[in-house]
Design an enzyme around this catalytic site. Structure first.
Site, PDB file in Angstrom:
ATOM      1  N   ASN A  11      31.347 -35.550  -7.647  1.00 38.98           N
ATOM      2  CA  ASN A  11      32.786 -35.489  -7.943  1.00 38.98           C
ATOM      3  C   ASN A  11      33.249 -34.073  -7.605  1.00 38.98           C
ATOM      4  O   ASN A  11      33.012 -33.147  -8.360  1.00 38.98           O
ATOM      5  CB  ASN A  11      32.996 -35.802  -9.440  1.00 38.98           C
ATOM      6  N   HIS A  97      38.470 -40.451 -15.598  1.00 44.95           N
ATOM      7  CA  HIS A  97      37.744 -39.202 -15.844  1.00 44.95           C
ATOM      8  C   HIS A  97      38.416 -38.462 -17.007  1.00 44.95           C
ATOM      9  O   HIS A  97      39.640 -38.504 -17.152  1.00 44.95           O
ATOM     10  CB  HIS A  97      37.744 -38.333 -14.580  1.00 44.95           C
ATOM     11  N   GLY A 175      31.317 -29.149 -17.089  1.00 45.73           N
ATOM     12  CA  GLY A 175      31.665 -27.843 -16.540  1.00 45.73           C
ATOM     13  C   GLY A 175      31.389 -26.684 -17.485  1.00 45.73           C
ATOM     14  O   GLY A 175      31.823 -25.562 -17.247  1.00 45.73           O
ATOM     15  N   SER A 215      27.360 -31.175 -16.625  1.00 45.40           N
ATOM     16  CA  SER A 215      26.424 -30.080 -16.322  1.00 45.40           C
ATOM     17  C   SER A 215      25.048 -30.564 -15.870  1.00 45.40           C
ATOM     18  O   SER A 215      24.037 -29.926 -16.184  1.00 45.40           O
ATOM     19  CB  SER A 215      26.306 -29.125 -17.510  1.00 45.40           C
TER      20      SER A 215
HETATM   21  P1  PGA Z   1      30.051 -31.030 -14.144  1.00 47.38           P
HETATM   22  O1  PGA Z   1      31.174 -32.169 -14.024  1.00 47.38           O
HETATM   23  O2  PGA Z   1      28.822 -31.554 -13.477  1.00 47.38           O
HETATM   24  O3  PGA Z   1      30.640 -29.840 -13.431  1.00 47.38           O
HETATM   25  O4  PGA Z   1      29.843 -30.786 -15.600  1.00 47.38           O
HETATM   26  C1  PGA Z   1      30.859 -33.526 -14.173  1.00 47.38           C
HETATM   27  C2  PGA Z   1      32.107 -34.363 -14.067  1.00 47.38           C
HETATM   28  O5  PGA Z   1      33.157 -33.942 -14.569  1.00 47.38           O
HETATM   29  O6  PGA Z   1      32.088 -35.458 -13.486  1.00 47.38           O
END
Ligand code: PGA
Length: 256
Positions: A11, A97, A175, A215
């Site tokens: 994504n 999302h 994130g 993450s």
């Molecule tokens: P991330 O995002 O891997 O940066 O935590 C995952 C997502 O929001 O699909």
């Protein structure tokens, strides 16, 4: 040996111009493009779909969008329909999302309209669900997930359900670098699978893929992917760089 094929989906969120996207997927295609042991999907912004779809030609990597409007056409400034996505060889679409729920006020009912429209148009929804930190701390995780499942999958038949991919993404892990522990993730994934078995049946629940998101990176992926009910990952940050995304596909291959 896993009974479901792993799916690794990137994504990209609001990152990468069309040119940046092409250069990223060229490296990914060169490393993992022909393999079919793991399903791989990349979800660029709308503006990069056309160029990225060309760069993916001849590879087994599929293209996904990050959002879609439920209506077929009309006065919806700034929105994109299922048919428009299909025109760019898109096969998957991320729906619901947490960033869309949080920043754009998307409700379960609206997300459900999108899920139903996507399925009608033969797009595979990647339906995202997950609790916030406050909800987890209040002990409401499973209740929140259940409400999102009930709402998001309303009216979906058992036959169509096997085309839906679920992504469990604890909002507090997105994130932030804070990954859910394997126990926390597996507990919710098993709960989701149990709910699906009641809502549809055991066979359907056994076929549906439930991705973990939040993450996920090459260092924590092997342990997460070893969990019985984790069937892949929805990857944000680590999908923006070729090597880490390739390593995640390799981790899924190794765990298959
Ligand atoms: P991330 O995002 O891997 O940066 O935590 C995952 C997502 O929001 O699909």
């Amino acid at each position: 040996m896993k009974s479901r094929k792993f799916l690794i989906a990137g994504n990209w969120k609001m990152n990468k111009t069309a040119a940046d996207g092409v250069s990223l997927v060229k490296d990914i295609v060169a490393a993992v493009g022909p393999q079919t042991e793991v399903d791989v999907v990349v979800c660029p912004p709308f503006t990069a779909l056309e160029s990225v779809s060309k760069a993916l030609e001849g590879s087994a990597i599929k293209l996904g969008a990050q959002n879609m409007h439920p209506k077929a056409s009309g006065a919806y400034t700034g929105e994109v329909s299922a048919e428009m996505l299909r025109g760019h060889f898109t096969t998957h679409v991320i729906l619901g999302h947490s960033e869309r729920r949080q920043y754009f006020g998307e409700t379960d009912a609206f997300i459900n309209e999108k899920v139903v429209t996507a399925l009608k148009n033969l797009l595979k929804p990647i339906l995202c669900i997950g609790e916030t930190l406050a909800e987890r701390e209040a002990g409401r995780t499973l209740e929140v997930v259940k409400t999102q499942l009930e709402g998001g999958l309303a009216g979906v038949s058992a036959t169509d359900a096997t085309s839906v991919v679920l992504a469990y993404e604890p909002v507090w892990a997105i994130g932030t670098g804070k990954v859910a522990t394997t126990e926390q993730a597996q507990e919710v994934h098993a709960f989701i699978r149990g709910w699906l078995a009641t809502r549809f049946d055991k066979t359907v629940a056994g076929k549906m893929r439930i991705l973990y998101g939040g993450s996920m990176k090459p260092s924590n992926a092997p342990e997460l992917l070893r969990q019985e009910d984790i069937d892949g990952g929805l990857i944000g940050g680590a999908s923006l760089e070729a090597q880490s995304f390739i390593d995640l596909v390799q981790a899924a291959k190794a765990a298959s």
